[in-house]
Each structure stands twice: as structure tokens, then as C-alpha cells.
Design a protein around this motif. Structure first.
Motif, PDB file in Angstrom:
ATOM      1  N   GLU A   7      45.142  46.897  36.553  1.00 43.36           N
ATOM      2  CA  GLU A   7      45.194  45.881  37.588  1.00 43.36           C
ATOM      3  C   GLU A   7      45.701  46.512  38.876  1.00 43.36           C
ATOM      4  OE1 GLU A   7      47.518  42.639  36.184  1.00 43.36           O
ATOM      5  OE2 GLU A   7      45.921  41.868  34.881  1.00 43.36           O
ATOM      6  N   VAL A  19      44.052  40.553  42.625  1.00 38.63           N
ATOM      7  CA  VAL A  19      44.237  41.723  41.765  1.00 38.63           C
ATOM      8  C   VAL A  19      42.876  42.204  41.274  1.00 38.63           C
ATOM      9  CG1 VAL A  19      45.270  42.596  39.643  1.00 38.63           C
ATOM     10  CG2 VAL A  19      46.524  40.951  41.065  1.00 38.63           C
ATOM     11  N   VAL A  63      40.475  44.953  39.093  1.00 35.97           N
ATOM     12  CA  VAL A  63      40.584  45.647  37.813  1.00 35.97           C
ATOM     13  C   VAL A  63      39.676  46.870  37.868  1.00 35.97           C
ATOM     14  CG1 VAL A  63      40.230  45.517  35.322  1.00 35.97           C
ATOM     15  CG2 VAL A  63      41.084  43.515  36.565  1.00 35.97           C
ATOM     16  N   ARG A 103      35.617  40.525  38.048  1.00 34.46           N
ATOM     17  CA  ARG A 103      37.057  40.320  37.872  1.00 34.46           C
ATOM     18  C   ARG A 103      37.573  41.010  36.620  1.00 34.46           C
ATOM     19  NH1 ARG A 103      38.098  33.968  39.427  1.00 34.46           N
ATOM     20  NH2 ARG A 103      36.900  33.971  41.359  1.00 34.46           N
ATOM     21  N   GLN A 104      36.728  41.102  35.597  1.00 35.56           N
ATOM     22  CA  GLN A 104      37.165  41.736  34.349  1.00 35.56           C
ATOM     23  C   GLN A 104      36.375  43.015  34.159  1.00 35.56           C
ATOM     24  OE1 GLN A 104      39.697  40.688  32.622  1.00 35.56           O
ATOM     25  NE2 GLN A 104      39.964  38.850  33.863  1.00 35.56           N
TER      26      GLN A 104
END
Length: 548
Positions: free
Chosen positions: A396, A426, A428, A547-548
Motif C-alpha cells: 500500500e 492509497v 497498491v 485498486r487491488q
């Protein structure tokens, strides 16, 4: 003329029986209209003979109208005998009585019923003069109604049989047309399967092979002399019994899985064909359903991608070797270049101490060339590192601290304005590569400005479904639309290379590796990068990262 009522009834019954026999069922497709007319004419003739009245008719139940003279008998369910219909309240207003159609006086209406009950027709006899009641006439008409019931029933059965025969003939014709259409479709399917370079296997609802294309037969090694049904039977056996490694054993799982679950699926299969060649296929399966939604089978298409996969593997191997070479060369050349720059610095200082301006100029020029070489090697190393698989774990990384660290590492020109986002989502990814990505983008935005104007750079972030979009916008010369794809290639700078350094106005130095490296980093993170125009002029780089 028969003298007694009994003789009269016998005389009437004999011809009517003959007439009823003439209305017996006939072979399907044979016209019954003439016989029906003859039978009805014979019946009405006997009605007129039994009553002595000039008018007689047989009104079928389905053709009765409310104004019909037979409607009263149909409504009551019994015979109606009126000596004078004009004097009877229930018929006085009928158009058949009051002169609108006719002026009926004497009226006899006798229902014709089937043996089990139910109205078939009404026998109507009438005259335009009154007649007194007659028991003999009423009995004769009742007997004729009994005989007429058999005649009408036989006539209806004959018409039904005729209609059924016509329907059967029409159905036979439709079946023949459908069979011809199926044969044509089968021939077309065979022609398509013979010419297609895609393998096709189809199963019915029971899991038996129903369609097998020639390409799959070749992969499976089935004999060429097998007809289509024989090949389907052999393939069904092989589908269940073949050991792992054959085409039918490889496609068994996807076919049966989709047959059970429905829908569509795609997978990659690897098997050995009958000639020993390794084959890689993309297998796409789809469940088949009837019009009512019932599952009727499953079909699979097999696209051979062996050559494509081999070319891709060779290309990836070649690219990996080139990237490794570029990284090694850049790394190994940096050390001696650092030594060269160090000695040049010593020579430059010595020349300055001796006030040898000519030697100082030579040393300065040499050090400037060494600096450009070091910058190129640094770019090559970053480009090669961005293309290689990253061994660093995904972490992160808060955006705003990352941008602040990037600005600390960059040389921000005097007067330049860099606006950072107010929020700090944040990210990744690999922290080192994300730092390199933003260093390249913000560094480019600071370098490329309009002559005589300070750099203005805006860094922003936008939240999208499942992703963050990072935006780095400048107010420089921008990149023409037709060159936006080209500038992502290594060593390609595009038309915006005419930009100037804000402090000196000199042409911007660079090697065309910044955006190429950025694209590699974004691709490694599963994202996308694109160039857009900044409102009012300039370039906006948009980076979308999951995001992931």
C-alpha cells in the motif's frame, strides 16, 4: 298415393333411408357436396309430401338465427305445430309471418337431435294458408326427424373425415418440406465444417457426440472411411474412454461441465494429435437450449493457437534477453563512466587553477557529454527494469507522500508551480516502480513548457469504479493527436521535443524513454495510460490503476 298414415310414413321412410345411406362417410379427399345436396333435397321432398305444404327447409343448429322459424323449436326443445302462426303471440311479430320476408300461416318446426341429446337441426315446414292440426302429419314429421338425425350425423362425420384427411395431407406436405429443409441445412453444415479451420464438437442432451468436424476427426485419428454416424459413435466412445492427452479427453471436461451448468465458458487446452504434434487450442463451449428453455446439448469450438503461442513465447524470450542485456550494459557502463567524470572534474579544476580557459572549456564539454551518457544509461536501466517482472511484493502506497518524495528528488525550476491533490488515496503496487512512474511524468511536465513561461503542473486523482485515475497536467506545447501513440515507443520524443527549458530557453534534453518506461510500469500493474489535451493547452497524462 298411400291411403293411411302408416302407409304414408313407410313411403316417406324408404326413400329417406336411401338418401341417408347416400350421405355415408366417403374416402378422405373426396368431395361430399353433391351427395349432401341430394340427401337434403330428398329429405325436404318427403317433408313436403308428408305435410302437403309447399315450403320445407332443414335449418342446421349452428346456422340458426333468432328470427328463424326454427329458433322457437330449438329454444323449447320440442316440436312446434301452429295452425295459424299469425294468431300465435310468439310468432306473430316474426318477419317470416308479418310479411317482411314472408306471410307464413301454418307452421311445423321439429327438432332433429342426436341419440345422446343435443340439437343437430330443425325441420321447418310452412304454408301461407292456415291448416288445422293433424296427428298423422305430426307423427310423420317426428319420424322424418329421427331419420334426419342419422343423415345429419353421417354428413358431419363425413365432413370431419374430409377435413381430417386434408389436414393430414397438409401436415405430410409440411413434414416433407421440413425434411427437405433439414437435408439442405445438413449439407450446408457439412460444407461449413469441411472448410472451417476451427474444430467443432457437439453433444446431445444425453452426452453423446452428435457433430464432429473433419479437423477434430483428424486430430483424433478416426478412420477417413467412417461415415458421419459412425464417426459420432466412435467419438462418443473415445470421449469416455480415451486416456489423458488426446483431443477428445481434453475437451471432455469443458463439454460436460457446460452441459451440466449451462451458459458459456472458455478455456485453453493442450493435447497431442494423432500424428504426434502438440496442439494448443482455445476451447469455447456454449450450452444449447430448445425454444422452451430445456437444455438440448452443448457445442464446443476449438481454435488452434499453437503457432501463435510459439511466436509469442519466442518474442517474450527475445525481449527478455534484450531487456537483460540493456540492464546489464547500462549497469556495467555506469561505473567506468563515473570514473571518467571524476578525472574530468580533476582536470577541470586543475585547468581553472592554472587559468587555462581553453582547457577548462574542453573539460566542461567532456563532462557535459559524460553527463548525457550517464542520463541515457539511467534511462535504459529504468526502461529495462520496468519491463522485467518485479520481485518486490505489492504494498500500500499513499499517493501524496509519494508525490512529495518525487518532488524532493526532482530539480524543480525556479518559479515553477506544482499543485498536489488534496486527498491521498492509497495505491497498491511496487513502491519503487510507482516512484519511477511519477518521477517520469512529473519530470516531463516540468521540462516541457512554453518559451518564457514558468512551468505549471497539476497533479490530481479521481476515484473510478474499481480503480484510481492519476492525472498529471501541464501547460506546455502538448503532443499532437496523431503522435500520441508513437511517443510511447522507446527513443521517440514526438513533436513536443521542441519544448524549452523554463530557466534557459534551451531545447529540452532527453532520450525518449520517459513515457515508454511509464507505460511498462503501468502495464505491469494491470492499468492503462493515455494522453489527453489540457483545457487551454498542454498535455494531460491519465494513468488508471486498479485498486487491488
Amino acid at each position: 298415393m298411400p291411403s293411411s298414415p302408416v302407409e304414408q310414413q313407410a313411403a316417406v321412410a324408404a326413400p329417406l333411408t336411401t338418401a341417408a345411406a347416400a350421405i355415408a362417410p366417403v374416402a378422405p379427399g373426396t368431395s361430399t357436396a353433391p351427395r349432401e345436396t341430394d340427401a337434403r333435397t330428398a329429405l325436404l321432398r318427403r317433408v313436403r309430401a308428408a305435410t302437403g305444404w309447399p315450403w320445407a327447409s332443414l335449418e342446421l343448429a349452428e346456422q340458426l338465427l333468432p328470427t328463424s322459424l326454427g329458433a322457437l323449436a330449438a329454444e323449447r326443445g320440442t316440436a312446434v305445430h301452429l295452425p295459424d302462426a299469425a294468431a300465435a303471440p310468439e310468432t306473430a311479430g316474426s318477419p317470416w309471418v308479418d310479411g317482411r320476408i314472408a306471410r307464413t300461416r301454418a307452421l311445423a318446426a321439429v327438432p332433429v337431435t342426436r341419440p345422446g341429446g343435443g340439437l343437430l337441426a330443425v325441420i321447418v315446414a310452412r304454408d301461407e294458408v292456415p291448416h288445422p292440426p293433424s296427428r298423422e302429419r305430426e307423427e310423420a314429421l317426428a319420424d322424418l326427424a329421427l331419420l334426419a338425425a342419422s343423415s345429419v350425423t353421417a354428413d358431419r362425420q363425413s365432413r370431419a373425415l374430409s377435413g381430417l384427411a386434408a389436414a393430414v395431407a397438409a401436415a405430410d406436405q409440411r413434414v416433407a418440406l421440413a425434411q427437405a429443409g433439414l437435408a439442405d441445412r445438413h449439407d450446408l453444415l457439412e460444407a461449413v465444417l469441411d472448410t472451417a479451420d476451427v474444430g467443432v464438437v457437439a453433444l446431445d442432451a444425453a452426452g453423446r457426440v452428435s457433430v464432429l468436424s473433419p479437423l477434430v476427426r483428424t486430430w483424433a485419428g478416426l478412420p477417413e472411411d467412417l461415415d458421419a454416424p459412425g464417426a459420432a459413435r466412435a467419438a462418443t466412445t473415445a470421449l469416455c474412454a480415451d486416456p489423458p492427452g488426446t483431443v477428445l479427453s481434453a475437451v471432455r471436461g469443458p463439454l460436460l461441465g457446460t452441459l451440466a451448468a449451462g451458459g458459456e465458458a472458455e478455456t485453453e487446452l493442450v493435447f497431442t494429435s494423432a500424428d504426434g504434434a502438440a496442439v494448443t487450442c482455445v476451447c469455447r463451449t456454449r450450452a444449447l437450449t430448445t425454444g422452451s428453455g430445456e437444455r438440448s446439448g452443448v457445442v464446443a469450438s476449438l481454435t488452434d493457437v499453437s503457432a501463435e503461442r510459439a511466436v509469442r513465447a519466442e518474442l517474450e524470450r527475445s525481449n527478455a534477453e534484450l531487456e537483460a542485456f540493456a540492464g546489464i550494459a547500462a549497469h556495467d557502463l555506469r561505473s567506468p563512466l563515473t570514473v571518467v567524470d571524476g578525472y574530468l572534474e580533476v582536470l577541470e579544476d586543475d585547468a581553472a587553477d592554472r587559468a587555462d580557459a581553453r582547457a577548462v572549456g574542453w573539460a566542461t564539454t567532456a563532462r557535459r557529454s559524460a553527463g548525457r551518457m550517464a542520463s541515457l544509461l539511467q534511462g535504459l536501466l529504468a526502461y529495462a527494469t520496468a519491463g522485467a517482472p518485479s520481485g518486490a511484493p505489492q504494498r500500500e502506497v499513499p499517493l501524496r507522500p509519494l508525490l512529495e518524495a518525487v518532488l524532493a528528488d526532482l530539480t524543480v525550476p525556479e518559479g515553477a508551480v506544482v499543485a498536489l491533490p488534496t486527498t491521498s488515496p492509497v495505491l497498491v503496487g511496487d513502491p519503487v516502480q510507482l516512484h519511477q512512474l511519477l518521477t517520469n511524468l512529473v519530470g516531463n511536465a516540468l521540462k516541457f513548457t512554453r518559451p518564457g513561461e514558468p512551468a505549471v503542473v497539476t497533479c490530481a486523482v479521481e476515484e473510478l469504479p474499481g480503480a484510481w485515475e492519476l492525472q498529471v497536467a501541464d501547460q506546455g506545447p502538448g503532443v499532437p493527436t496523431d503522435q500520441r501513440a508513437a511517443v510511447f515507443r522507446a527513443f521517440e520524443r514526438g513533436a513536443h521535443r521542441t519544448g524549452t527549458a523554463p530557466a534557459t530557453g534551451a531545447a529540452v534534453a532527453g532520450h525518449g524513454l520517459g513515457l515508454a518506461t511509464a507505460q511498462r510500469i503501468v502495464t505491469r500493474h494491470g492499468g492503462r495510460i493515455a494522453l489527453d489535451e489540457t483545457p487551454g493547452g498542454g498535455l494531460t497524462v491519465r494513468v488508471r490503476l486498479p485498486r487491488q
